[in-house]
Design a protein around this motif. Structure first.
Motif, PDB file in Angstrom:
ATOM      1  N   VAL A  55      35.124  44.173  87.466  1.00  0.00           N
ATOM      2  CA  VAL A  55      35.638  44.261  88.828  1.00  0.00           C
ATOM      3  C   VAL A  55      36.681  45.363  88.814  1.00  0.00           C
ATOM      4  O   VAL A  55      37.703  45.252  88.140  1.00  0.00           O
ATOM      5  N   MET A  56      36.390  46.450  89.533  1.00  0.00           N
ATOM      6  CA  MET A  56      37.222  47.650  89.455  1.00  0.00           C
ATOM      7  C   MET A  56      37.774  48.036  90.822  1.00  0.00           C
ATOM      8  O   MET A  56      37.300  47.555  91.845  1.00  0.00           O
ATOM      9  N   GLY A  57      38.751  48.917  90.812  1.00  0.00           N
ATOM     10  CA  GLY A  57      39.326  49.453  92.028  1.00  0.00           C
ATOM     11  C   GLY A  57      40.793  49.778  91.820  1.00  0.00           C
ATOM     12  O   GLY A  57      41.375  49.456  90.784  1.00  0.00           O
ATOM     13  N   VAL A  58      41.367  50.404  92.824  1.00  0.00           N
ATOM     14  CA  VAL A  58      42.786  50.744  92.743  1.00  0.00           C
ATOM     15  C   VAL A  58      43.624  49.469  92.777  1.00  0.00           C
ATOM     16  O   VAL A  58      43.138  48.398  93.158  1.00  0.00           O
ATOM     17  N   ALA A  59      44.871  49.595  92.402  1.00  0.00           N
ATOM     18  CA  ALA A  59      45.801  48.465  92.448  1.00  0.00           C
ATOM     19  C   ALA A  59      45.830  47.899  93.863  1.00  0.00           C
ATOM     20  O   ALA A  59      45.785  48.650  94.843  1.00  0.00           O
ATOM     21  N   GLY A  60      45.879  46.596  93.961  1.00  0.00           N
ATOM     22  CA  GLY A  60      46.008  45.940  95.254  1.00  0.00           C
ATOM     23  C   GLY A  60      44.704  45.606  95.945  1.00  0.00           C
ATOM     24  O   GLY A  60      44.712  45.035  97.029  1.00  0.00           O
TER      25      GLY A  60
END
Length: 176
Positions: free
Chosen positions: A9-14
């Motif tokens: 599960v990836m993505g920018v912080a928040g």
């Protein structure tokens, strides 16, 4: 997904990796590993001070996540990792070639608002710009799905699970 796989599960912080990851793992019936737990103390200190990590800083962290993914390859699992750059995802895939990515995406204002309400997390909102600047979205030859982060955690998790199911049914597989 018909065979056990490790989902990152990836993505920018928040974007909700730490919230969605365990919910998705429970839905898939596999263990969850919190990517932040793989950071060496020096990385946490650096981020806590508002300093973005360098690629060199991220190397041992990515290798630790890759090691976990490799060990779980036959049984499946879900792990969170920002995995912002293609090179980071390639490094993870070098350790566990069958990884599947769930890229949590959304409106920057929503993500910043959510970050502002987090408590006890070392990543300050001030680093969000560097996260977006670093982000390289999934490319067509990477196995994964994009999932919008608007709505409740349960709604996001359902969208992620459905997207993974649809991906698993797809007969077209990216070349490796």
């Amino acid at each position: 997904m018909s065979t056990p796989r490790v989902v990152v599960v990836m993505g920018v912080a928040g974007t909700g990796k730490t919230t969605i990851g365990p919910l998705l793992a429970a839905r898939l019936g596999v263990p969850y590993a919190e990517g932040d737990d793989f950071h060496p103390p020096a990385n946490i200190a650096k981020m806590s001070a508002g300093t973005p990590l360098t690629d060199d800083d991220r190397s041992p962290w990515l290798d630790a996540i890759g090691g976990w993914a490799h060990a779980r390859a036959e049984l499946g699992g879900v792990v969170s990792s920002s995995a912002l750059k293609r090179a980071y995802r390639d490094r993870l895939r070098a350790a566990a070639p069958d990884l599947v990515f769930v890229h949590l995406t959304g409106d920057r204002r929503l993500i910043e608002e959510r970050m502002g309400h987090r408590q006890g997390h070392f990543m300050p909102t001030a680093l969000l710009d560097s996260q977006f600047a670093t982000l390289q979205p999934l490319e067509p030859d990477e196995t994964g799905v994009e999932v919008d982060v608007s709505g409740s955690p349960e709604e996001i998790t359902l969208r992620a699970a459905e997207a993974l199911l649809a991906l698993g049914r797809s007969t077209a597989r990216p070349a490796r």
